[in-house]
Motif scaffolding. Structure first.
Motif, short mmCIF file in Angstrom:
data_model
loop_
_atom_site.label_atom_id
_atom_site.label_comp_id
_atom_site.label_asym_id
_atom_site.label_seq_id
_atom_site.Cartn_x
_atom_site.Cartn_y
_atom_site.Cartn_z
N GLU A 120 -43.52 53.83 -18.54
CA GLU A 120 -44.58 54.53 -18.98
C GLU A 120 -44.31 55.19 -20.39
N MET A 121 -43.17 56.13 -20.61
CA MET A 121 -42.77 56.56 -21.64
C MET A 121 -42.10 55.66 -22.48
N ASN A 122 -41.74 54.51 -22.01
CA ASN A 122 -40.76 53.29 -22.87
C ASN A 122 -39.63 54.00 -23.33
N LEU A 123 -38.83 54.63 -22.61
CA LEU A 123 -37.60 55.15 -22.87
C LEU A 123 -36.56 54.01 -23.19
N HIS A 124 -35.61 54.02 -23.93
CA HIS A 124 -34.61 52.99 -24.04
C HIS A 124 -33.48 53.13 -23.07
N ARG A 125 -33.16 54.66 -23.06
CA ARG A 125 -31.98 55.13 -22.35
C ARG A 125 -32.15 56.35 -21.65
N VAL A 126 -31.54 56.41 -20.52
CA VAL A 126 -31.61 57.48 -19.46
C VAL A 126 -30.20 57.92 -19.28
N SER A 127 -29.80 58.91 -19.43
CA SER A 127 -28.19 59.31 -18.92
C SER A 127 -28.20 60.32 -17.87
N LEU A 128 -27.40 60.84 -17.27
CA LEU A 128 -26.92 61.59 -16.27
C LEU A 128 -25.44 62.05 -16.49
N LYS A 129 -25.23 63.19 -15.82
CA LYS A 129 -23.93 63.74 -15.55
C LYS A 129 -23.58 63.73 -14.00
N VAL A 130 -22.53 63.61 -13.53
CA VAL A 130 -22.31 63.83 -12.13
C VAL A 130 -20.78 64.26 -11.90
N PHE A 131 -20.51 65.06 -10.95
CA PHE A 131 -19.34 65.60 -10.52
C PHE A 131 -18.23 64.44 -9.75
N SER A 132 -17.32 64.17 -10.33
CA SER A 132 -16.37 63.11 -9.79
C SER A 132 -16.42 63.37 -8.17
N ILE A 144 -28.60 52.00 -8.23
CA ILE A 144 -29.68 51.82 -9.19
C ILE A 144 -29.42 51.25 -10.54
N GLY A 145 -28.24 51.15 -11.12
CA GLY A 145 -27.81 50.44 -12.11
C GLY A 145 -27.06 51.19 -13.23
N PHE A 146 -27.26 52.60 -13.15
CA PHE A 146 -26.13 53.25 -13.91
C PHE A 146 -24.83 52.76 -14.18
N GLN A 147 -24.29 52.85 -15.38
CA GLN A 147 -23.06 52.57 -15.63
C GLN A 147 -22.26 53.44 -16.32
N GLU A 148 -20.94 53.84 -15.88
CA GLU A 148 -19.97 54.84 -16.14
C GLU A 148 -19.79 54.65 -17.87
N GLU A 149 -20.17 55.90 -18.60
CA GLU A 149 -19.89 55.54 -20.09
C GLU A 149 -18.69 56.51 -20.59
N GLY A 150 -18.18 57.33 -19.61
CA GLY A 150 -16.95 58.11 -20.05
C GLY A 150 -16.98 59.37 -19.05
N GLN A 172 -32.99 50.52 -20.66
CA GLN A 172 -34.46 50.10 -20.08
C GLN A 172 -34.01 48.66 -19.64
N LYS A 173 -33.66 47.79 -20.57
CA LYS A 173 -33.31 46.38 -20.14
C LYS A 173 -32.49 46.26 -18.72
N GLU A 174 -31.68 46.97 -18.48
CA GLU A 174 -30.96 46.87 -17.38
C GLU A 174 -31.58 47.49 -16.01
N TYR A 175 -32.34 48.39 -16.25
CA TYR A 175 -33.24 48.83 -15.28
C TYR A 175 -34.33 47.95 -14.71
N PHE A 176 -34.90 47.34 -16.05
CA PHE A 176 -35.93 46.15 -15.45
C PHE A 176 -35.31 44.81 -14.87
N GLU A 177 -34.10 44.69 -15.36
CA GLU A 177 -33.09 43.57 -14.67
C GLU A 177 -32.84 43.84 -13.06
N THR A 178 -32.40 45.27 -13.05
CA THR A 178 -32.21 45.64 -11.48
C THR A 178 -33.54 45.50 -10.65
N GLN A 179 -34.55 45.81 -11.18
CA GLN A 179 -35.76 45.79 -10.49
C GLN A 179 -36.14 44.52 -10.19
N ILE A 180 -36.19 43.48 -11.07
CA ILE A 180 -36.46 42.16 -10.66
C ILE A 180 -35.48 41.63 -9.49
N LYS A 181 -34.15 41.89 -9.45
CA LYS A 181 -33.14 41.43 -8.60
C LYS A 181 -33.38 42.02 -7.13
#
Length: 183
Positions: A120-132, A144-150, A172-181
């Protein structure tokens, strides 16, 4: 429907949710794995936060996660630090009602938020932080498809030990690919 799954429904957070959010925000067990500061907030501080950051900021959208069967609010999911020019946002999720932990409600709520963000919002990227040490959340985000970036090494002190904060992102592209799979 965009804001519904089989067991949860997202609804826009309102001022009437302030006391419930205040309860979750001050529950150390709930915030142990999501809030770096573990501060205790006064109701006035929570009201100000809800008013300025959650309800009236153009850079955030927050939704209450509802258990559809019982019409009970169980948590909150948000897009924050929204950068419209670069189509980026950070997401946050908290399941405040502990009896709902580990049953997939957070996963459903987060997926609904990501559907909104990417479709809906057509975002390109969504990030998050998570404690190890939050293994359950890390597994969910990876699924869901999130990848560690650092990571911010040893930037969090909990229970007598230093922990990393892991930075993850999903395009966004990765999320769409994950949804198709998954269909």
């Amino acid at each position: 429907m965009l804001f519904e799954s089989s067991r949860v429904r997202l609804r826009k957070m309102t001022e009437e949710d302030t006391e419930l959010y205040h309860k979750w925000r001050n529950d150390i067990e709930v915030m142990q794995s999501t809030n770096p500061s573990l501060d205790v907030y006064s109701i006035e501080a929570t009201k100000e936060f809800v008013d300025t950051v959650i309800l009236n900021s153009p850079h955030s959208k927050s939704y209450i996660i509802m258990d559809k069967d019982n019409e009970i609010p169980i948590g909150i999911v948000s897009l924050v630090n929204m950068d419209y020019k670069n189509r980026n946002a950070e997401c946050i999720i908290d399941i405040g009602e502990k009896e709902y932990w580990g049953q997939g409600y957070g996963s459903e709520g987060l997926k609904l938020l990501l559907d909104f963000a990417f479709y809906e919002m057509n975002l390109h990227r969504v990030s998050l932080k998570v404690f190890s040490f939050n293994d359950r959340a890390i597994r969910l985000y990876n699924r869901i498809g999130f990848q560690e970036e650092g990571k911010s090494r040893q930037s969090l002190f909990r229970n007598g030990d230093w922990h990393d904060i892991i930075h993850m992102g999903l395009l966004q592209k990765e999320y769409f690919e994950t949804q198709i799979k998954s269909t």
